[in-house]
Design a protein around this motif. Structure first.
Motif, short mmCIF file in Angstrom:
data_model
loop_
_atom_site.label_atom_id
_atom_site.label_comp_id
_atom_site.label_asym_id
_atom_site.label_seq_id
_atom_site.Cartn_x
_atom_site.Cartn_y
_atom_site.Cartn_z
N GLN A 13 53.86 20.17 20.61
CA GLN A 13 54.90 20.19 21.62
C GLN A 13 55.86 21.36 21.39
N ALA A 14 56.38 21.83 22.47
CA ALA A 14 57.38 22.90 22.42
C ALA A 14 58.71 22.37 22.99
N LYS A 15 59.78 22.77 22.34
CA LYS A 15 61.10 22.35 22.79
C LYS A 15 62.04 23.56 22.85
N GLN A 16 62.98 23.48 23.82
CA GLN A 16 63.95 24.57 24.00
C GLN A 16 65.28 24.20 23.37
N CYS A 17 65.84 25.09 22.62
CA CYS A 17 67.12 24.85 21.95
C CYS A 17 68.24 24.82 23.01
N THR A 20 60.73 26.59 20.70
CA THR A 20 60.04 26.44 19.42
C THR A 20 58.90 25.45 19.57
N GLU A 21 57.72 25.83 19.03
CA GLU A 21 56.54 24.97 19.11
C GLU A 21 56.31 24.28 17.77
N GLY A 22 55.92 23.02 17.79
CA GLY A 22 55.66 22.26 16.58
C GLY A 22 54.39 22.75 15.87
#
Length: 442
Positions: free
Chosen positions: A159-163, A170-172
């Motif tokens: 998963q990718a998340k945006q700060c 950022t991707e896990g």
């Protein structure tokens, strides 16, 4: 002078002038010389053909018990009723020995399933027994395998998340063994390497085995790739260097070389092993190729081997000649000429007797044979070898030539051949361990 059939009579010759008689005698002598030369040539050809026939007959009679051929090459029509074992008779029967604990399969305390089979009716009067309690029971268990389960597929979702502060995405990170979008896991790879490298199963057959037993659908190319990766990992791990170090410190090392296909051509697989360690490398059959394994060169223990002269430069070690090969050569000699090669049979019996004496000494924890026993063995050994040479020294047949060669081998290499008797603390009578490994069994 007697008359020659078809030729002139004595009276006719006496009536001839001296000049013509001399001419006829000269022609007769020429013909006699020509026929004598032809007879000698034919006699030589007969001698050569007799030796050739004898050699072909011996080759046709050879099998795994009298040569280095594998048992699989023996004709199925010649196996029945033949004594193929070199084991000494009368000492031990096949199977479990008296007093030894058995290895019968034991019942499990917690079976996965328990099924009851009560009687439906009385065997005496036929009365139904469905409602009666059991008064005794006897347990039986069958252990079996189940069909291969469906492969377990685990999906890894990166998963990718945006700060929320800076907006960076950022991707896990995934586990190290997850690389391709779809791949087989580490357990499947380990079992594939075990089949090809651990059990020496050819790539295609290993592919079939893994598909059938694990329920996977893999290709031969994938299997070959796993074998290559396993080889690279082992090479980079230092494992082979550790095996070399342990082999060089072993009291005895078995060595062998056998032809095999490698690197797209025919090569020799060189092997050095003990009961617990095995190291192989490929090359030609030269001394340099033997030394390339970095085990035998400089080794100071005992090298158990066959009679190949390529090992003779390894002078820092003691050498032991494989007794099983000697027994096969002696059996081949005796089987072809049982009436003229009795000493071959007697020498084989002496080697088997010495093998038994060494085994008994080893079982008793003794590092050496009793001096009287060893002295008797050596005396009889030398006498049989000398008698075998003398009995064949003037015979000019192919078998007699082999008998002389074998007798000289026993005379010239006594120390090597009897090494197993002078070092009974080591089980070095045969080199079958190395032969087993190079044939794919180790």
């Amino acid at each position: 002078m007697p008359d020659v059939p078809g030729g002139p009579s004595a009276e006719d010759l006496a009536a001839l002038p001296h000049a013509e008689l001399a001419v006829r005698l000269a022609e007769a002598y020429r013909l006699i010389a020509l026929q004598t030369a032809q007879a000698e040539e034919l006699s030589a050809q007969v001698t050569v053909l007799q030796a050739r026939v004898e050699d072909l007959e011996r080759q046709a009679r050879r099998d795994s018990s009298t040569s280095s051929r594998p048992p699989s090459s023996d004709s199925p029509y010649k196996k029945q009723g033949r004594d193929r074992s070199a084991r000494e008779r009368g000492k031990r029967r096949p199977g479990k020995q008296p007093g030894e604990p058995g290895t019968t399969m034991r019942l499990a305390g917690d079976p996965d399933e328990r099924l009851f089979f009560p009687p439906a009716a009385c065997r005496g009067c036929g009365e139904g027994l469905a409602g009666e309690a059991a008064v005794a029971q006897r347990r039986h268990q069958v252990t079996d395998i189940e069909p291969a389960p469906a492969p377990r597929v685990t999906e890894y979702v990166a998963q990718a998340k945006q700060c929320p502060c800076c907006g960076t995405v950022t991707e896990g990170g995934l586990p190290v063994h997850v690389r391709a979008r779809a791949s087989f896991g580490p357990e499947a790879s380990a079992q594939a390497a075990n089949l090809t490298a651990g059990h020496h199963i050819p790539v295609y057959r290993a592919t079939l085995v893994l598909c059938q037993l694990a329920g996977l659908t893999v290709s031969a190319g994938w299997m070959a790739g796993i074998r290559g990766k396993a080889a690279a990992l082992i090479g980079a791990s230092g494992f082979a260097d550790r095996v070399r170090e342990l082999l060089r410190h072993a009291p005895a090392v078995h060595a062998d070389e056998t032809p095999a296909r490698a690197a797209g051509g025919m090569r020799y697989v060189h092997l050095a092993c003990t009961a617990y360690l095995t190291l192989m490398h490929t090359g030609d059959r030269s001394a340099d190729a033997i030394d390339a394994g970095h085990v035998l060169l400089g080794y100071a223990g005992i090298i158990v081997r066959d009679g190949y002269s390529g090992y003779s430069h390894l002078t820092g070690a003691l050498h032991a000649w494989c007794g099983a090969r000697l027994l096969r050569d002696l059996k081949d000699l005796y089987d072809f000429e049982p009436g003229k090669q009795d000493r071959a049979s007697q020498m084989a019996a002496l080697l088997i007797e010495a093998r038994g004496a060494a085994r008994d000494a080893r079982a008793a924890g003794n590092a050496a044979l009793d001096p009287e026993i060893l002295g008797s063995l050596v005396t009889r050994y030398r006498a049989l070898a000398a008698d075998g040479l003398a009995a064949n020294i003037y015979r000019r047949t192919a078998t007699a030539g082999d008998a002389r060669r074998i007798a000289r081998r026993f005379l010239n290499f006594e120390d090597m051949i009897l090494r197993f008797a002078t070092r009974p603390d080591l089980d070095i009578f045969t080199n079958d361990l190395a032969s087993y490994c190079t044939s794919g069994g180790g």
